[in-house]
Design a protein around this motif. Sequence first.
Motif, PDB file in Angstrom:
ATOM      1  N   GLN A 213       0.853  -1.181   0.000  1.00  0.00           N
ATOM      2  CA  GLN A 213       0.000   0.000   0.000  1.00  0.00           C
ATOM      3  C   GLN A 213       0.895   1.239   0.000  1.00  0.00           C
ATOM      4  OE1 GLN A 213      -3.271   0.818  -0.249  1.00  0.00           O
ATOM      5  NE2 GLN A 213      -2.631   2.929  -0.097  1.00  0.00           N
ATOM      6  N   MET A 214       0.634   2.151  -0.917  1.00  0.00           N
ATOM      7  CA  MET A 214       1.415   3.373  -1.001  1.00  0.00           C
ATOM      8  C   MET A 214       0.917   4.370   0.032  1.00  0.00           C
ATOM      9  SD  MET A 214       3.779   3.156  -3.147  1.00  0.00           S
ATOM     10  CE  MET A 214       4.216   1.679  -4.023  1.00  0.00           C
ATOM     11  N   LYS A 215       1.835   4.938   0.782  1.00  0.00           N
ATOM     12  CA  LYS A 215       1.462   5.968   1.743  1.00  0.00           C
ATOM     13  C   LYS A 215       1.372   7.322   1.049  1.00  0.00           C
ATOM     14  CE  LYS A 215       2.345   7.921   6.238  1.00  0.00           C
ATOM     15  NZ  LYS A 215       3.060   7.799   7.499  1.00  0.00           N
ATOM     16  N   TYR A 216       2.354   7.620   0.209  1.00  0.00           N
ATOM     17  CA  TYR A 216       2.399   8.909  -0.474  1.00  0.00           C
ATOM     18  C   TYR A 216       2.422   8.732  -1.983  1.00  0.00           C
ATOM     19  CZ  TYR A 216       3.705  10.957   4.006  1.00  0.00           C
ATOM     20  OH  TYR A 216       3.709  11.358   5.314  1.00  0.00           O
TER      21      TYR A 216
ATOM     22  N   VAL B 159       6.307   5.066  -1.302  1.00  0.00           N
ATOM     23  CA  VAL B 159       6.118   6.311  -2.041  1.00  0.00           C
ATOM     24  C   VAL B 159       6.101   6.000  -3.534  1.00  0.00           C
ATOM     25  CG1 VAL B 159       7.141   8.543  -2.622  1.00  0.00           C
ATOM     26  CG2 VAL B 159       7.253   7.707  -0.276  1.00  0.00           C
ATOM     27  N   GLU B 160       5.062   6.495  -4.218  1.00  0.00           N
ATOM     28  CA  GLU B 160       5.058   6.414  -5.670  1.00  0.00           C
ATOM     29  C   GLU B 160       5.260   7.821  -6.211  1.00  0.00           C
ATOM     30  OE1 GLU B 160       1.368   5.092  -7.405  1.00  0.00           O
ATOM     31  OE2 GLU B 160       0.207   6.635  -6.408  1.00  0.00           O
ATOM     32  N   ILE B 161       6.023   7.905  -7.281  1.00  0.00           N
ATOM     33  CA  ILE B 161       6.288   9.187  -7.939  1.00  0.00           C
ATOM     34  C   ILE B 161       5.615   9.134  -9.299  1.00  0.00           C
ATOM     35  CG2 ILE B 161       8.073  10.716  -8.856  1.00  0.00           C
ATOM     36  CD1 ILE B 161       9.959   9.517  -6.690  1.00  0.00           C
ATOM     37  N   ILE B 162       4.738  10.089  -9.531  1.00  0.00           N
ATOM     38  CA  ILE B 162       3.979  10.138 -10.787  1.00  0.00           C
ATOM     39  C   ILE B 162       4.436  11.359 -11.572  1.00  0.00           C
ATOM     40  CG2 ILE B 162       1.687  10.299 -11.818  1.00  0.00           C
ATOM     41  CD1 ILE B 162       0.600   9.093  -9.151  1.00  0.00           C
ATOM     42  N   LEU B 163       5.043  11.109 -12.710  1.00  0.00           N
ATOM     43  CA  LEU B 163       5.541  12.174 -13.582  1.00  0.00           C
ATOM     44  C   LEU B 163       4.564  12.370 -14.731  1.00  0.00           C
ATOM     45  CD1 LEU B 163       9.189  10.898 -13.614  1.00  0.00           C
ATOM     46  CD2 LEU B 163       8.386  12.970 -12.474  1.00  0.00           C
TER      47      LEU B 163
ATOM     48  N   GLU C 201      11.024   1.126  -9.774  1.00  0.00           N
ATOM     49  CA  GLU C 201       9.680   0.556  -9.921  1.00  0.00           C
ATOM     50  C   GLU C 201       8.583   1.468  -9.386  1.00  0.00           C
ATOM     51  OE1 GLU C 201       9.453  -3.309  -8.202  1.00  0.00           O
ATOM     52  OE2 GLU C 201      11.052  -4.123  -9.450  1.00  0.00           O
ATOM     53  N   ASN C 202       8.922   2.381  -8.502  1.00  0.00           N
ATOM     54  CA  ASN C 202       7.906   3.245  -7.896  1.00  0.00           C
ATOM     55  C   ASN C 202       7.640   4.520  -8.708  1.00  0.00           C
ATOM     56  OD1 ASN C 202      10.492   4.251  -7.142  1.00  0.00           O
ATOM     57  ND2 ASN C 202       9.608   5.314  -5.390  1.00  0.00           N
ATOM     58  N   ILE C 203       8.209   4.603  -9.899  1.00  0.00           N
ATOM     59  CA  ILE C 203       7.965   5.764 -10.759  1.00  0.00           C
ATOM     60  C   ILE C 203       7.008   5.377 -11.870  1.00  0.00           C
ATOM     61  CG2 ILE C 203       8.984   7.384 -12.403  1.00  0.00           C
ATOM     62  CD1 ILE C 203      11.437   7.526 -10.671  1.00  0.00           C
TER      63      ILE C 203
END
Length: 133
Positions: free
Chosen positions: A3-6, A34-38, A59-61
């Motif tokens: 589960q992603m927190k941020y 943390v997932e980073i969405i660009l 993998e989290n991008i």
Amino acid sequence: MMQMKYSVIIPVYNAQKTLKRCLDSLLNQKREEVEIILINDGSVDDSGKIIDEYRSKFENIKSITQENSGVSAARNKGLEIAEGTYITFVDSDDYVSADYFRAMDEAGERDDSDLIVFAKDIEGKGIDEGALY
């Protein structure tokens, strides 16, 4: 899947000069939740190549490419796919402090906050909180 927190949403438009610094400041915190969405908002410089490079290494991008629609549309597109419990927005020409997520964790837990606003300028001086309302 964890589960992603941020979810960190970053609109990107012609940010080849600053994007790596921005991403490195987030990734150096070594947070797994943390997932980073660009959102590549129609960049015509090498921003797309930088996004592809980082996405292939981490993998989290996640990334989306769209025609230039402006920063608000880019943020809204990121919100559509965000999976985090909490959403944060970072501009592609900004970078975050080494304690960015820890500071949010502490503020949220201490005050049971629904919204956290960072009120510092680039020199670290406080901003008049009255200006936030």
